[in-house]
Design an enzyme around this catalytic site. Structure first.
Site, PDB file in Angstrom:
ATOM      1  N   THR A   1      57.144  35.548  32.537  1.00 51.54           N
ATOM      2  CA  THR A   1      55.613  36.211  32.039  1.00 51.54           C
ATOM      3  C   THR A   1      55.938  36.908  31.853  1.00 51.54           C
ATOM      4  O   THR A   1      56.582  37.931  31.682  1.00 51.54           O
ATOM      5  CB  THR A   1      55.337  35.727  33.521  1.00 51.54           C
ATOM      6  OG1 THR A   1      55.678  36.726  34.120  1.00 51.54           O
ATOM      7  CG2 THR A   1      55.392  34.568  34.109  1.00 51.54           C
TER       8      THR A   1
ATOM      9  N   GLU B   1      54.313  29.252  32.917  1.00 56.53           N
ATOM     10  CA  GLU B   1      54.999  28.437  33.798  1.00 56.53           C
ATOM     11  C   GLU B   1      54.605  26.883  34.122  1.00 56.53           C
ATOM     12  O   GLU B   1      55.105  26.496  34.738  1.00 56.53           O
ATOM     13  CB  GLU B   1      53.970  28.401  35.373  1.00 56.53           C
ATOM     14  CG  GLU B   1      54.168  30.317  36.399  1.00 56.53           C
ATOM     15  CD  GLU B   1      53.957  31.545  35.470  1.00 56.53           C
ATOM     16  OE1 GLU B   1      53.379  31.210  34.152  1.00 56.53           O
ATOM     17  OE2 GLU B   1      53.186  32.398  36.022  1.00 56.53           O
TER      18      GLU B   1
ATOM     19  N   LYS C   1      33.305  40.719  40.704  1.00 51.63           N
ATOM     20  CA  LYS C   1      32.204  39.796  42.157  1.00 51.63           C
ATOM     21  C   LYS C   1      31.320  41.276  42.311  1.00 51.63           C
ATOM     22  O   LYS C   1      31.401  42.544  43.210  1.00 51.63           O
ATOM     23  CB  LYS C   1      33.066  40.007  43.616  1.00 51.63           C
ATOM     24  CG  LYS C   1      32.614  40.116  44.229  1.00 51.63           C
ATOM     25  CD  LYS C   1      33.855  37.830  44.709  1.00 51.63           C
ATOM     26  CE  LYS C   1      33.177  37.708  46.068  1.00 51.63           C
ATOM     27  NZ  LYS C   1      34.318  37.082  46.664  1.00 51.63           N
TER      28      LYS C   1
ATOM     29  N   TRP D   1      29.265  35.736  41.223  1.00 46.76           N
ATOM     30  CA  TRP D   1      30.767  36.248  40.770  1.00 46.76           C
ATOM     31  C   TRP D   1      30.222  36.793  39.253  1.00 46.76           C
ATOM     32  O   TRP D   1      29.363  35.954  38.903  1.00 46.76           O
ATOM     33  CB  TRP D   1      32.016  35.193  40.566  1.00 46.76           C
ATOM     34  CG  TRP D   1      32.915  34.974  41.625  1.00 46.76           C
ATOM     35  CD1 TRP D   1      33.278  36.124  42.829  1.00 46.76           C
ATOM     36  CD2 TRP D   1      33.852  33.659  41.685  1.00 46.76           C
ATOM     37  NE1 TRP D   1      34.214  35.892  43.407  1.00 46.76           N
ATOM     38  CE2 TRP D   1      34.185  34.299  42.804  1.00 46.76           C
ATOM     39  CE3 TRP D   1      34.053  32.668  40.988  1.00 46.76           C
ATOM     40  CZ2 TRP D   1      35.178  33.304  43.326  1.00 46.76           C
ATOM     41  CZ3 TRP D   1      34.952  31.893  41.780  1.00 46.76           C
ATOM     42  CH2 TRP D   1      35.167  32.204  43.055  1.00 46.76           C
TER      43      TRP D   1
HETATM   44  P1  ADP Z   1      50.856  35.682  30.841  1.00 41.70           P
HETATM   45  O1  ADP Z   1      50.386  35.166  32.973  1.00 41.70           O
HETATM   46  O2  ADP Z   1      52.134  36.786  31.871  1.00 41.70           O
HETATM   47  O3  ADP Z   1      49.974  36.968  30.718  1.00 41.70           O
HETATM   48  P2  ADP Z   1      50.504  33.814  29.798  1.00 41.70           P
HETATM   49  O4  ADP Z   1      51.167  33.356  28.456  1.00 41.70           O
HETATM   50  O5  ADP Z   1      51.854  33.058  30.608  1.00 41.70           O
HETATM   51  O6  ADP Z   1      51.496  34.766  30.314  1.00 41.70           O
HETATM   52  O7  ADP Z   1      49.945  33.292  29.566  1.00 41.70           O
HETATM   53  C1  ADP Z   1      48.719  32.285  30.837  1.00 41.70           C
HETATM   54  C2  ADP Z   1      47.302  32.472  30.850  1.00 41.70           C
HETATM   55  O8  ADP Z   1      46.323  32.964  29.810  1.00 41.70           O
HETATM   56  C3  ADP Z   1      46.564  31.581  31.788  1.00 41.70           C
HETATM   57  O9  ADP Z   1      46.760  31.570  32.679  1.00 41.70           O
HETATM   58  C4  ADP Z   1      45.262  31.605  31.102  1.00 41.70           C
HETATM   59  O10 ADP Z   1      44.731  33.320  31.812  1.00 41.70           O
HETATM   60  C5  ADP Z   1      45.446  32.325  29.855  1.00 41.70           C
HETATM   61  N1  ADP Z   1      45.135  31.028  28.930  1.00 41.70           N
HETATM   62  C6  ADP Z   1      45.797  30.853  28.180  1.00 41.70           C
HETATM   63  N2  ADP Z   1      45.458  29.845  27.147  1.00 41.70           N
HETATM   64  C7  ADP Z   1      44.034  29.981  27.613  1.00 41.70           C
HETATM   65  C8  ADP Z   1      42.940  29.687  27.054  1.00 41.70           C
HETATM   66  N3  ADP Z   1      43.157  28.359  25.860  1.00 41.70           N
HETATM   67  N4  ADP Z   1      41.453  29.648  27.304  1.00 41.70           N
HETATM   68  C9  ADP Z   1      41.539  31.058  28.393  1.00 41.70           C
HETATM   69  N5  ADP Z   1      42.698  31.729  28.789  1.00 41.70           N
HETATM   70  C10 ADP Z   1      44.082  30.895  28.326  1.00 41.70           C
END
Ligand code: ADP
Length: 570
Positions: A202, A347, A457, A462
């Site tokens: 990640t 993940e 918050k 929220w």
């Molecule tokens: P990291 O968690 O290391 O930043 P990732 O590429 O795995 O890298 O990121 C996943 C996260 O990206 C998701 O948990 C979400 O918060 C965000 N994300 C992915 N796709 C979208 C989307 N279409 N809209 C909003 N947030 C998104």
């Protein structure tokens, strides 16, 4: 390695009759590579390398993958060994995508945008044996090497002419020489479908990078899902432009899915400028291209100036962070190409949900409703079970209003991290806790409101930083906006907006104008307490807003305290 019947199922029933279907392995060597080779060998693989375009086919790619597997075995790579890649999206990287898992080793795609310390951390943590490194990235890799616990054998992928890089060392091996000298592997070994195929860390937006380990089974099933019409609908009729990096979340599964379905694959190399991307899409008549919102907003700006022909695209797949209304609407109305919004994470392999317009009666009634679905993160793709739950883990009402955390489970969802186990804030009762806060409506469409750690918050309620950012970025004078929570003695937290004005609006754009713009759009108590104008929003290694940096910069006690709204001016 086989898991017992009912493994992973809560409260398994006893006494069930066994099904009598074959248990052939869901592996790359059994199901993915042979299709690309035998049925779609003629389909094109096109990569921009250096200044030119390299044209090859799936047949040639697969033969070279067999040679690469033999060459890596000669270097001592055995079953389960990790092979790192430090490379752009090119045909050679694609060869490694096929060869390394199919030979029973593990492809570890290293994120080239991490700091050298972080790259060294993940190389050591995964214990990579060999690293395949693009020549253009050797200078970056050489900064990683001194930080490693032990030296690694480097194999150089010649994406530039030899004399373009001063960073080569005599111990480096040349990829082309190795591949040319090896006899193609006659047959792929029998690999357990639950064996590791690939791993990806990640990006560490939320702490230390964590290793996600994909299995052959998860990779094959995810590739099948990418081909479903309710996902990307990838097929042998497509020409796919994979803009999203192969070093992050497997380029959203597009290389393996393209091989499985026999789609032509276009790989942009290291030039990710809007002009270069548009030129590739136009010249190769790509039918589908995938990238993060910043890529697509760059493409939109370029399209407005240069009007490249992007009409071959069925969809511009967009994910990684939320698509704004302005981007979604402009793409469809001006360019005539719908944005297909997808959600997922490292993940989740990464495809979790995709937003196609619903066909249920009334859902497509008017433009505002259509746009709202297009901007939502859609429904879980078949194979992913998704819930939005409250703090007790109970599903929230499917009313499109109540917020909760997204939890998912399924055969391509991680169940733990490599050597870091299953921390309870990420995994609970057989579910992955995504950390994404969303609403879910009666049709099952999710709308991400924020990440749990980014919500503001205020007074026990929220405020969605994502929604405020969307409204701010819809202002014609705003290029980028990031909203963070700052501690507040009365309300616990209040929103602070960091705004990058468009160049022509610098010095002219005022905080008052932005508040005026927000007033009709959000509740009064959502209005930011302070707006600061900055030159650029800091980005993470994968181009997302890095709010950690902004929080550090604007937390009380730091030198650059936020200006009160009335004093701020762009
Ligand atoms: P990291 O968690 O290391 O930043 P990732 O590429 O795995 O890298 O990121 C996943 C996260 O990206 C998701 O948990 C979400 O918060 C965000 N994300 C992915 N796709 C979208 C989307 N279409 N809209 C909003 N947030 C998104």
């Amino acid at each position: 390695m086989a898991r017992p019947l009912n493994a992973g199922v809560a409260g398994p029933m006893t006494g069930q009759m066994e099904g009598l279907m074959m248990v052939t392995p869901l592996t790359l060597g059994e199901l993915i590579i042979p299709r690309a080779e035998e049925l779609f060998g003629h389909r094109a693989v096109i990569a921009r390398v250096g200044d030119g375009v390299h044209r090859t086919t799936w047949a040639e790619t697969c033969v070279r993958a067999r040679r690469l597997a033999a060459a890596l075995a000669r270097l001592g790579v055995g079953p389960g060994d990790r092979v790192g890649t430090f490379a752009w999206n090119t045909h050679r990287h694609l060869e490694a995508y096929l060869a390394v898992p199919a030979m029973g080793a593990v492809l570890h795609t290293l994120n080239i945008r991490l700091f050298p310390e972080q790259v060294a951390y993940v190389v050591d943590h995964a214990d990579d044996s060999v690293v395949l490194c693009d020549r253009s990235l050797l200078p970056l890799w050489r900064a990683v090497e001194p930080r490693l616990s032990r030296p690694r054998q480097v194999v150089v992928l010649p994406d530039l002419a030899a004399d373009d890089s001063a960073a080569a060392q005599s111990s480096d091996l040349d990829y082309e020489e190795l591949v040319a000298a090896a006899e193609p592997l006659a047959a792929w070994p029998q690999v357990d479908e639950n064996a590791a195929a690939a791993m990806c860390y990640t990006s560490g937006t939320t702490g230390n990078p964590k290793g996600v380990v994909y299995s052959h089974r998860s990779t094959v099933l995810h590739s099948l899902a990418v081909g479903l019409a309710d996902a990307q609908g990838l097929s042998s009729r497509d020409t796919v432009c994979a803009i999203v990096p192969m070093f992050h979340a497997n380029s959203w599964g597009l290389p393996h899915a393209s091989a499985l379905v026999g789609a032509s694959l276009v790989l942009p190399g290291r030039d990710l400028s809007p002009a270069a991307i548009c030129q590739l899409i136009e010249s190769e008549r790509c039918t589908l291209a995938a990238g993060v919102p910043t890529i697509w907003s760059g493409v939109l700006d370029h399209w407005r100036r240069a009007k490249p022909d992007l009409s071959s695209l069925r969809f511009a797949v967009c994910g990684g962070s939320a698509v704004t209304e302005s981007l979604s609407a402009a793409f469809e109305r001006e360019i005539g190409v719908p944005i297909l919004h997808a959600w997922g994470m490292t993940e989740t392999s990464p495809i979790g949900s995709v937003s196609h317009l619903p066909v249920e009666p009334g859902a497509e009634a008017d433009e505002a409703t259509r746009r709202s679905y297009a901007m939502s993160q859609g429904r879980a793709v078949p194979g992913v079970v998704l819930r939005v739950v409250d703090e007790n883990g109970a599903p929230v009402p499917r009313d499109g209003v109540t917020m909760g955390e997204i939890r998912v489970r399924g055969p391509w969802i991680a169940r733990e991290y490599y050597r870091d186990g299953a921390p309870p804030d990420k995994f609970a009762d057989g579910w992955l806790r995504t950390g994404d806060v969303a609403t879910i409506d009666a049709l099952g469409y999710i709308r991400i409101v924020d990440r749990t750690k980014d919500l503001v918050k205020s007074g026990g309620e929220w405020i969605s930083s994502v929604e405020l950012e969307g409204h701010l970025m819809a202002h014609p004078d705003v290029l980028e906006a990031a909203v963070i929570a700052v501690p507040d003695p009365k309300w616990d937290e209040r929103p602070l907006a960091c705004v990058v004005p468009r160049p022509e609006a610098r010095g002219r754009l005022t905080a008052e104008a932005l508040l005026e713009h927000l007033r009709p759009r959000v509740a009064r108590w959502w209005l930011p307490d302070a707006i600061v104008f900055i030159d650029e929003v800091p980005k993470t290694s994968v181009g997302k807003f890095d709010k950690k940096v902004l929080r550090a910069r604007y937390a009380p006690g730091e030198t650059a305290a936020p200006l009160p709204v009335s004093e701020a001016r762009g």
